[in-house]
Design a protein around this motif. Structure first.
Motif, mmCIF file in Angstrom:
data_model
loop_
_atom_site.group_PDB
_atom_site.id
_atom_site.type_symbol
_atom_site.label_atom_id
_atom_site.label_comp_id
_atom_site.label_asym_id
_atom_site.label_seq_id
_atom_site.Cartn_x
_atom_site.Cartn_y
_atom_site.Cartn_z
ATOM 1 N N LYS A 111 0.859 -1.181 0.000
ATOM 2 C CA LYS A 111 0.000 0.000 0.000
ATOM 3 C C LYS A 111 0.893 1.229 0.000
ATOM 4 O O LYS A 111 1.764 1.377 0.848
ATOM 5 C CB LYS A 111 -0.910 0.011 1.223
ATOM 6 C CG LYS A 111 -1.907 -1.119 1.215
ATOM 7 C CD LYS A 111 -2.823 -1.052 2.412
ATOM 8 C CE LYS A 111 -3.781 -2.219 2.384
ATOM 9 N NZ LYS A 111 -4.685 -2.217 3.525
ATOM 10 N N ASN A 121 -3.055 8.227 2.299
ATOM 11 C CA ASN A 121 -3.197 7.176 1.310
ATOM 12 C C ASN A 121 -2.804 7.788 -0.033
ATOM 13 O O ASN A 121 -3.362 8.810 -0.441
ATOM 14 C CB ASN A 121 -4.638 6.674 1.286
ATOM 15 C CG ASN A 121 -4.849 5.580 0.264
ATOM 16 O OD1 ASN A 121 -4.666 5.779 -0.926
ATOM 17 N ND2 ASN A 121 -5.246 4.418 0.741
ATOM 18 N N ARG A 144 -3.269 6.797 -3.050
ATOM 19 C CA ARG A 144 -4.273 6.703 -4.119
ATOM 20 C C ARG A 144 -5.444 7.646 -3.906
ATOM 21 O O ARG A 144 -5.875 8.326 -4.816
ATOM 22 C CB ARG A 144 -4.786 5.275 -4.237
ATOM 23 C CG ARG A 144 -3.747 4.327 -4.766
ATOM 24 C CD ARG A 144 -4.313 2.926 -4.879
ATOM 25 N NE ARG A 144 -3.259 1.999 -5.190
ATOM 26 C CZ ARG A 144 -3.166 1.362 -6.344
ATOM 27 N NH1 ARG A 144 -4.060 1.554 -7.263
ATOM 28 N NH2 ARG A 144 -2.177 0.533 -6.561
ATOM 29 N N SER A 145 -5.963 7.690 -2.689
ATOM 30 C CA SER A 145 -7.183 8.459 -2.432
ATOM 31 C C SER A 145 -6.927 9.829 -1.808
ATOM 32 O O SER A 145 -7.792 10.690 -1.869
ATOM 33 C CB SER A 145 -8.110 7.672 -1.499
ATOM 34 O OG SER A 145 -7.561 7.595 -0.192
ATOM 35 N N GLY A 146 -5.772 10.002 -1.172
ATOM 36 C CA GLY A 146 -5.497 11.240 -0.470
ATOM 37 C C GLY A 146 -6.099 11.298 0.927
ATOM 38 O O GLY A 146 -5.971 12.295 1.621
ATOM 39 N N ALA A 147 -6.730 10.209 1.346
ATOM 40 C CA ALA A 147 -7.346 10.154 2.668
ATOM 41 C C ALA A 147 -6.276 10.145 3.766
ATOM 42 O O ALA A 147 -5.218 9.549 3.600
ATOM 43 C CB ALA A 147 -8.218 8.912 2.809
#
Length: 53
Positions: free
Chosen positions: A21, A41, A43-46
């Protein structure tokens, strides 16, 4: 995650690969003068985690 959401100076960014990840580890200087660590994250920016030093 956008720069507006952080509202701080970004000092350092590293891309980490942990357990397949991707995550960004940011070191920021908060408005109160303290250093903070934020993991996002890739990919998502979370936000995954915020460390208060």
């Amino acid at each position: 995650m956008t720069r507006r959401q952080i509202a701080s100076d970004i000092l350092k960014v590293e891309l980490e690969d942990r357990a397949d990840k991707l995550a960004y580890d940011l070191t920021i200087l908060a408005p109160d003068g303290r250093l903070r660590g934020i993991r996002l994250n890739a990919r998502s920016g979370a936000i995954i985690r915020i460390e208060k030093n």
